[in-house]
Design an enzyme around this catalytic site. Structure first.
Site, mmCIF file in Angstrom:
data_model
loop_
_atom_site.group_PDB
_atom_site.id
_atom_site.type_symbol
_atom_site.label_atom_id
_atom_site.label_comp_id
_atom_site.label_asym_id
_atom_site.label_seq_id
_atom_site.Cartn_x
_atom_site.Cartn_y
_atom_site.Cartn_z
ATOM 1 N N CYS A 142 0.802 -1.223 0.000
ATOM 2 C CA CYS A 142 0.000 0.000 0.000
ATOM 3 C C CYS A 142 0.837 1.276 0.000
ATOM 4 O O CYS A 142 0.292 2.378 0.014
ATOM 5 C CB CYS A 142 -0.947 -0.010 1.189
ATOM 6 S SG CYS A 142 -1.992 -1.481 1.230
ATOM 7 N N HIS A 150 -2.463 8.094 6.137
ATOM 8 C CA HIS A 150 -2.730 6.778 5.553
ATOM 9 C C HIS A 150 -4.135 6.333 5.960
ATOM 10 O O HIS A 150 -4.903 5.870 5.119
ATOM 11 C CB HIS A 150 -1.677 5.772 6.008
ATOM 12 C CG HIS A 150 -1.747 4.453 5.311
ATOM 13 N ND1 HIS A 150 -1.675 4.334 3.945
ATOM 14 C CD2 HIS A 150 -1.904 3.190 5.794
ATOM 15 C CE1 HIS A 150 -1.779 3.049 3.604
ATOM 16 N NE2 HIS A 150 -1.916 2.344 4.716
ATOM 17 N N GLU A 155 -0.622 5.242 13.666
ATOM 18 C CA GLU A 155 -0.305 6.447 12.899
ATOM 19 C C GLU A 155 -0.460 7.702 13.744
ATOM 20 O O GLU A 155 0.377 8.616 13.677
ATOM 21 C CB GLU A 155 -1.180 6.531 11.647
ATOM 22 C CG GLU A 155 -0.811 7.685 10.751
ATOM 23 C CD GLU A 155 -1.471 7.648 9.384
ATOM 24 O OE1 GLU A 155 -1.096 8.481 8.527
ATOM 25 O OE2 GLU A 155 -2.354 6.795 9.165
ATOM 26 N N LYS A 170 -9.590 8.129 2.666
ATOM 27 C CA LYS A 170 -10.048 6.763 2.383
ATOM 28 C C LYS A 170 -11.497 6.537 2.795
ATOM 29 O O LYS A 170 -12.134 5.598 2.323
ATOM 30 C CB LYS A 170 -9.138 5.743 3.070
ATOM 31 C CG LYS A 170 -7.769 5.587 2.418
ATOM 32 C CD LYS A 170 -6.972 4.449 3.065
ATOM 33 C CE LYS A 170 -5.642 4.211 2.350
ATOM 34 N NZ LYS A 170 -4.653 5.270 2.612
ATOM 35 N N HIS A 176 -9.765 2.111 -0.024
ATOM 36 C CA HIS A 176 -8.319 1.866 0.003
ATOM 37 C C HIS A 176 -7.917 1.210 -1.305
ATOM 38 O O HIS A 176 -8.152 0.022 -1.520
ATOM 39 C CB HIS A 176 -7.974 0.966 1.187
ATOM 40 C CG HIS A 176 -6.508 0.862 1.468
ATOM 41 N ND1 HIS A 176 -5.538 1.322 0.593
ATOM 42 C CD2 HIS A 176 -5.826 0.354 2.537
ATOM 43 C CE1 HIS A 176 -4.340 1.094 1.102
ATOM 44 N NE2 HIS A 176 -4.487 0.512 2.281
ATOM 45 N N PHE A 225 1.677 -2.935 4.623
ATOM 46 C CA PHE A 225 2.030 -4.245 5.141
ATOM 47 C C PHE A 225 3.508 -4.509 4.849
ATOM 48 O O PHE A 225 4.057 -4.068 3.836
ATOM 49 C CB PHE A 225 1.191 -5.328 4.460
ATOM 50 C CG PHE A 225 -0.187 -5.501 5.042
ATOM 51 C CD1 PHE A 225 -0.539 -4.941 6.248
ATOM 52 C CD2 PHE A 225 -1.131 -6.258 4.375
ATOM 53 C CE1 PHE A 225 -1.804 -5.117 6.785
ATOM 54 C CE2 PHE A 225 -2.406 -6.447 4.895
ATOM 55 C CZ PHE A 225 -2.745 -5.872 6.107
#
Length: 398
Positions: free
Chosen positions: A158, A290, A301, A321, A326, A385
């Site tokens: 991502c 994010h 975050e 998002k 996403h 990830f």
């Protein structure tokens, strides 16, 4: 190191097939989540482009050889090049790079061919390899628009698009190329891919709600976002007024868990981007987070943001998002475009659906309503990830 500027932007995604519609969706916090066509009997939702959209007019010589992720990239690149006022022949083709991020490659083509092979006992399509290969999106953009410079795809889950934009900026800064077509694309809404994501138990059935007390997961989406980068002197020499400068890029790895993010890794990426831009944390007026809407990501975050900016001094933050879903390897590009638009309009898009913010996430998350505000410098974050972190700094052109 000459200033790198963004001279054009383009999107093709469920929130908008053009910049005007995309920006209207973002500022309204209008989600685009629907039942997914690949799983008609499922309760899984996704951010999916309307099935009636016709992509047949794109400048691709052999459309049958393209996976959907390449088609979306070619479409968004066309919009970005038009926005930048660049046409074929206006720049030496060997001086144009295509650097894209793509997390999964031709996922829809892979699903189709596995079904042909194993369920229907049919031979795979002769273009199966070129449809599925991870580099195909960059190849098709180069073919469509005659770019003969460095051309490749970066795959970092991502964070793919954000890494691609950062690397492209370095190619422009160094003088290796004059123009870079960069960003990301993803078309993951195949049956197999969605069921694989569903197996991780992090997909929401009701909608993505970043920073919300009741957030329950992400919504997978498709789309492409493209930025055209140039050195400022190059853009101005051809009469282009740059939108913003791409001032800094930072990246790094957690070297920890394959799925659980760490505060330290995020902090290192953000601080590296600030150092590259020669800016202090206090110079940043807005952060596009994010912000996936999962329990772990949002909490980690926010803790990282507090570490970088100081508790109580984190600038306004939003996650788009909640509107776009996403888009995995393309997410960072859609968010970089959103950040450019926020800076050019002096409006920060809201975090959609944020009616009840998690008290543990004590930041100004711009709930529900877009906010008019000057944005001299902004940050856009992608944390993937595998502990793969990337951050961009954008600033107004002096």
């Amino acid at each position: 190191m000459s200033n790198v500027v963004v001279s054009g932007i383009g999107v093709t995604c469920p929130s908008g097939l053009d910049l005007e519609t995309y920006w209207a969706s973002l500022t309204a916090g209008r989600p685009c989540f629907t039942p997914v066509r690949a799983l008609p009997d499922s309760d899984i939702i996704a951010a999916e482009i309307d099935g009636s959209v016709d992509f047949s007019g794109l400048p691709i010589s052999v459309p049958g050889a393209c996976d959907r992720n390449a088609v979306l990239a070619v479409s968004a690149a066309g919009h970005a090049l038009a926005d930048a006022g660049l046409t074929l022949g206006s720049v030496a083709p060997e001086r144009i790079a295509v650097i894209l991020g793509n997390g999964g490659g031709g996922l829809m083509s892979l699903d189709t061919q596995y079904e042909r092979l194993f369920a229907e006992n049919k031979r795979p399509h002769p273009f199966s390899v070129v449809r599925a290969m991870g580099s195909s999106s960059a190849s098709w953009v180069s073919i469509a628009y005659g770019a003969q410079g460095p051309c490749f795809v970066i795959a970092s889950a991502c964070a793919s698009a954000t890494h691609a934009i950062g690397v492209a900026a370095q190619l422009v800064r160094s003088g290796i190329v004059d123009v870079a077509i960069t960003g990301g694309t993803e078309a993951p809404l195949s049956r197999g891919t969605l069921l694989a994501w569903n197996g991780m138990k992090i997909m929401s059935r009701t909608g993505c709600r970043p920073f919300s007390r009741d957030r329950d997961g992400l919504v997978v989406g498709e789309g492409a976002g493209i930025l055209v980068l140039e050195r400022e002197v190059h853009a101005r020499a051809r009469g282009c007024l740059p939108k913003v400068a791409l001032a800094g890029f930072g990246s790094g790895a957690d070297a920890g868990d394959i799925v659980a993010p760490t505060v330290d890794g995020m902090v290192r990426a953000m601080r590296a981007a600030l150092a590259d831009a020669d800016l202090a944390a206090s110079d940043i007026a807005y952060v596009n987070a994010h912000g996936t809407g999962t329990r772990a990501n949002d909490l980690t975050e926010v803790r990282a943001l507090r570490e970088v900016f100081g508790a109580g001094t984190v600038p306004p933050v939003s996650s788009t998002k909640g509107t776009t879903g996403h888009a995995l390897g393309a997410a960072g590009a859609l968010e970089a475009v959103a950040t450019v638009l926020a800076m050019t309009h002096s409006v920060a898009p809201p975090t959609a659906h944020l009616t009840d913010q998690d008290p543990e996430l004590d930041i100004d998350a711009i709930p529900l309503q877009a906010r008019s505000m000057p944005i001299r410098a902004a940050m856009s974050n992608s944390f993937a990830f595998g502990g793969l972190n990337a951050s961009l700094i954008l600033r107004q052109v002096s």
